[in-house]
Design a protein around this motif. Sequence first.
Motif, short mmCIF file in Angstrom:
data_model
loop_
_atom_site.label_atom_id
_atom_site.label_comp_id
_atom_site.label_asym_id
_atom_site.label_seq_id
_atom_site.Cartn_x
_atom_site.Cartn_y
_atom_site.Cartn_z
N ARG A 112 -4.50 -5.21 -3.23
CA ARG A 112 -3.36 -4.53 -2.61
C ARG A 112 -2.17 -4.58 -3.55
NH1 ARG A 112 -5.55 -4.32 2.02
NH2 ARG A 112 -6.24 -6.33 2.80
N GLY A 128 0.79 -1.24 0.00
CA GLY A 128 0.00 0.00 0.00
C GLY A 128 0.81 1.27 0.00
N GLU A 170 -3.53 -0.82 5.98
CA GLU A 170 -4.63 -1.10 5.05
C GLU A 170 -5.60 -2.14 5.61
OE1 GLU A 170 -2.80 -1.54 0.71
OE2 GLU A 170 -1.58 -2.36 2.31
#
Lengths: 539, 104
Positions: A516, A217, A352
């Motif tokens: 992701r 991320g 995340e």
Amino acid sequence: MNLHKQDSTLQLETDVLVIGGGPAGTWAALTAAAKGSKVVLADKGYCGSSGATAPSGTGVWYVEPEVKQRQEAKLSRYFMGGRLAENDWMDRVLDQTYENMNRLAGWGYSFPIDPEGNVFRQGLQGPEYMRLMRKLVKRAGVKILDHSPALELLADEHGVGGAAGVSTQGGDPWRVTAGAVVIATGGCAFLSKALGCNVLTGDGYLMAAEAGAEMSGMEFSNAYAISPTFSSVTKTAYYRYASFYYEDGSVVEGAGSTKGRSVIAKKLLENRQVYARLDQAPADLQPLLRVGQTNFFLPFDRMGINPFTDMFPVTLRLEGTVRGTGGIHIVDDTCATKVPGLYAAGDAATRELICGGFTGGGSHNAAWAMSSGSFAGEGAAAYAKSLGQHAARREVHGLSSAPIVSSRTYGSTLQKPPIAAEEYIRAVQEEVMPYDRNLFRSDEGLRDSLYRLDRVWKSIRHEPIHLDYQAVKRREAAAMTVTARWMYRSAQARTETRGMHKRIDYPDVDETQRYRLITSGLDDISVRAQRVSEEAVSL
Amino acid sequence: MWLCIKVCPTNVFDRTETGLPLIARQEDCQTCFICEVYCPVDALYVSPYADIKQQVTEQELVSVGIIGSWREIIGWGRGRTRLAEIDETPFIDRILPPQGTISS
């Protein structure tokens, strides 16, 4: 040369080494110690005052374990985060945060009680919280090394087994061998002077990656906080009460603290100064606002500005991954990285899992820090224990990508580096601070920046580093350089706008990119997609 | 050891030969106000300016009552009530104007 060959080196052996002494690091240390591990905690500054939490007040994602309340809490930022958060992780963090906050009360944190006798546990005063955490960590028998930045991890073929660094007060090197290491060094705010953030320069990312860990991320790394132009105080929440004006007092259409932050950035890019005034705060609330974030008012009080009635110039200060969500990739429930013996917690680890691609300040961040710290502390303790007697006999070596050499051995014969660390740092800041590069991203802009950042990295990564306090600045420069490269490589790969990541050439969400981005490598960086757990957060 | 030398996260202070603290690396100061809040004798003042140096005299700071003011606000020091005990700001969080969607 190896750091441990110097006579004055402080050498310690322990079960768990925690690098970083903010909320995540102190919770990790406390938890590992409670599991029976011998623990050393090394902080770059002072455990108790370092990092983004200590100088602030912070909200905490503390939610009663009641189905409807929990459901609402999980949904509150789920869509803002681009649906990249995971239900199970949010559940675990809500549970752990609830438990930790209740423990804090038992340990003597004075939560306020209203006249009806209700206890408020949804907030923490930073100086108070972190002073208590230091006390608790010491009481648990943890050995604290203050002003002792880690410069590199130590490892053998089985995995990570310690770290080495230098004391910035006295200059002596230190070396700790450990069964497991927790990285809790915070995020990276690129020395922007966002409140308390100048110790957060991505050091842990760099060290973890040198050991083979991956990042996740890193495109969600363009958080900017509103602050008075002159000040370091980056407390954006209160600007929800602000109206924004030009110098002549006319309103800046569309400007706001959340949805309208881009409007402010665009005006600043056009060299039009924007002013704020907290004139939407009802008079009866103003005294309470002063209690919640006392330091918000410090610069104003010192300059004779009343922020509720006077206009003051504002800017957007980069908070990078501190209030972005990217960080070290976590591979299981114990906050382990893919490298055996290496764990990550707090802003150093990707957030995340509970925030997706967007986060505000406080709340989730504070909850993540204390929860992931607990998970990592427990995981590291169990791992160290599993090694048994083997741990102490390991022959570990330093992993720094640039050779770290003893200044005592080489003395003056080692040439002063041709390029000062400050020059590298400035070069990186020029790529990550401008709004038209980092906040508003485009393929062209990212490519240009990466071309220059790659050159900086090529130059800095081979230069030998003197083992003295200057070593810290050089490693910081390297960490910021590689962090910026991961950010922009993943930003390039995400050809859509999601969470805080904004592409002006791809302004919409692309549902096929709901995954992701995992980044790995130092010299050659690769980016791959990883599916998000499909278990939906129900409405 | 002097508290400011100890608690400064960015190591701005040095100890002089007389043992007194000295502001040795002001350029590393991130104006986080930590030294000020820890100082038990209210001897430190952190400027509201993050990026430029402000010229001040001790006399004027004392006369306007700024020195030691944050320590007093958060209630550190003998005989004071700690702010944490009266902070009910979660209440405020509930009545803040709703946070919009992310910036566009």
